[in-house]
Design an enzyme around this catalytic site. Structure first.
Site, PDB file in Angstrom:
ATOM      1  CG  ASP A  32     -40.384 -13.837  45.848  1.00  0.00           C
ATOM      2  OD1 ASP A  32     -40.150 -12.899  46.597  1.00  0.00           O
ATOM      3  OD2 ASP A  32     -40.014 -13.890  44.798  1.00  0.00           O
ATOM      4  CG  ASP A 202     -38.107 -12.862  41.547  1.00  0.00           C
ATOM      5  OD1 ASP A 202     -37.810 -11.562  41.765  1.00  0.00           O
ATOM      6  OD2 ASP A 202     -38.824 -13.351  42.159  1.00  0.00           O
TER       7      ASP A 202
HETATM    8  N1  LIG Z   1     -40.716  -9.658  44.630  1.00  0.00           N
HETATM    9  C1  LIG Z   1     -41.297  -9.691  45.945  1.00  0.00           C
HETATM   10  C2  LIG Z   1     -42.701  -9.245  45.973  1.00  0.00           C
HETATM   11  C3  LIG Z   1     -43.813 -10.006  45.577  1.00  0.00           C
HETATM   12  C4  LIG Z   1     -44.978  -9.270  45.825  1.00  0.00           C
HETATM   13  C5  LIG Z   1     -44.946  -8.063  46.294  1.00  0.00           C
HETATM   14  C6  LIG Z   1     -46.343  -7.403  46.635  1.00  0.00           C
HETATM   15  C7  LIG Z   1     -46.491  -6.152  46.820  1.00  0.00           C
HETATM   16  C8  LIG Z   1     -48.011  -5.884  47.013  1.00  0.00           C
HETATM   17  C9  LIG Z   1     -48.431  -7.308  46.593  1.00  0.00           C
HETATM   18  O1  LIG Z   1     -47.376  -8.139  46.298  1.00  0.00           O
HETATM   19  N2  LIG Z   1     -43.877  -7.470  46.601  1.00  0.00           N
HETATM   20  C10 LIG Z   1     -42.621  -7.807  46.314  1.00  0.00           C
END
Ligand SMILES: NCc1ccc(-c2ccco2)nc1
Length: 312
Positions: A32, A202
């Site tokens: 990320d 991002d």
């Molecule tokens: N942009 C950061 C991020 C990445 C993944 C997730 C996420 C939530 C449930 C599964 O994955 N949430 C936020």
């Protein structure tokens, strides 16, 4: 050193997961570039909360009294305590990486059983560990890399790669065009022509979020498109062919094929758009819908960080 790791898409390219070895155990993490914590599911969580996930068994050395707590733009979040362990990504090794072990995560993480946590690749200035912020994996290894950079080649409905320490010229066409990065907010933040406000690159955000004016202008060319407040965005008939979306960044232009902008069905033959409004967020987010059309270089080889974009 150099390395490369596969980035495998979840369903509908919702996120891209990479295999990461932590203390000898392999976790599948979401790399990320919009956050700066490396956290994993752990055996400290209730068993019901980590069912179906690979959980960290605290193989490393505990950093007593250190904690972390992170909230993401999508409303999800996690918190826990901190260990130091060996972390390997694509053959690149951080011998003493801060590994943030979860004691609790939000329901959307629990239900996404492909995902064992996140590996942040924004700037360490926004790491959430207290009382002392910790370095990202990239910050820990960058001095050992042949070149202080990593590059993302996410792809549409198939596995892509993250390259560390080198640029793979077989993964893009034309030239890489570089733009300066503003690091004041801890993100890979840049300016795109014709898109008002600041934008961030991002990999951890699924869609492409740009100002209302740009969004409305795009969907004006999609006959069946309308804003559906119940879905929280523009939807359209899944069978309608979509126009490409082109943006100029610095001296280069990137085109996102229309096919990529059909994100996923939301009900029946109605599909949700990959381009949505950034109004209310505070900045534009060039997430996976955009990045999967590019080879994007996250570059710290110069005195000031920069982003390089090439057509994928
Ligand atoms: N942009 C950061 C991020 C990445 C993944 C997730 C996420 C939530 C449930 C599964 O994955 N949430 C936020």
């Amino acid at each position: 050193s150099t390395g490369s790791v596969s980035a495998s898409p979840e369903s509908y390219d919702e996120s891209y997961l990479i295999p990461v070895s932590i203390g000898g155990t392999t976790f599948h993490l979401d790399l990320d570039t919009g956050s700066s914590d490396l956290w994993v599911f752990s055996t400290q969580q209730p068993a019901s909360q980590r069912s179906g996930h690979t959980a960290y068994k605290q193989t490393g050395t505990k950093k007593s009294g250190y904690t972390w707590n992170i909230s993401y733009g999508d409303g999800s979040g996690a918190k826990g305590d901190v260990y130091v362990d060996k972390v390997v990504v694509g053959g690149v090794t951080a011998t003493s990486q801060a590994v943030e072990a979860a004691t609790s995560v939000s329901s959307s993480f629990t239900s996404d059983t492909d995902n064992d946590g996140l590996i942040g690749a924004a700037f360490s200035s926004i790491n959430t560990v207290s009382p002392q912020q910790q370095l990202t994996f990239f910050d820990n290894v960058k001095n050992s890399l042949s070149q202080k950079l990593f590059a993302a080649r996410l792809r549409y409905h198939t596995a892509g790669t993250y390259d560390y320490g080198y640029i793979d010229s077989s993964k893009y066409s034309g030239s890489i065009h570089y733009v300066p990065v503003n690091t004041a907010n801890g993100f890979w933040e840049f300016t795109a022509s014709g898109v008002s406000g600041s934008s961030i690159a991002d990999t951890g955000t699924t869609l492409l979020y740009i100002p209302d004016s740009n969004v409305d202008a795009y969907y004006a060319n999609v006959d069946s498109a309308s804003y559906d407040s119940s879905q929280g965005g523009y939807t359209f008939d899944c069978d309608e062919s979509l126009p490409d979306w082109t943006v100029t960044i610095g001296s280069g232009s990137i085109t996102v094929p229309g096919e990529y902008i059909n994100f996923a069905p939301v009900s029946g033959n109605t599909c949700f758009g990959g381009i949505q409004s950034s109004d209310g967020i505070g900045f534009n987010i060039f997430g996976d819908i955009f990045l999967k059309a590019t080879y994007t270089v996250f570059d710290q080889t110069q005195s000031s960080p920069r982003l390089g974009f090439a057509q994928g």
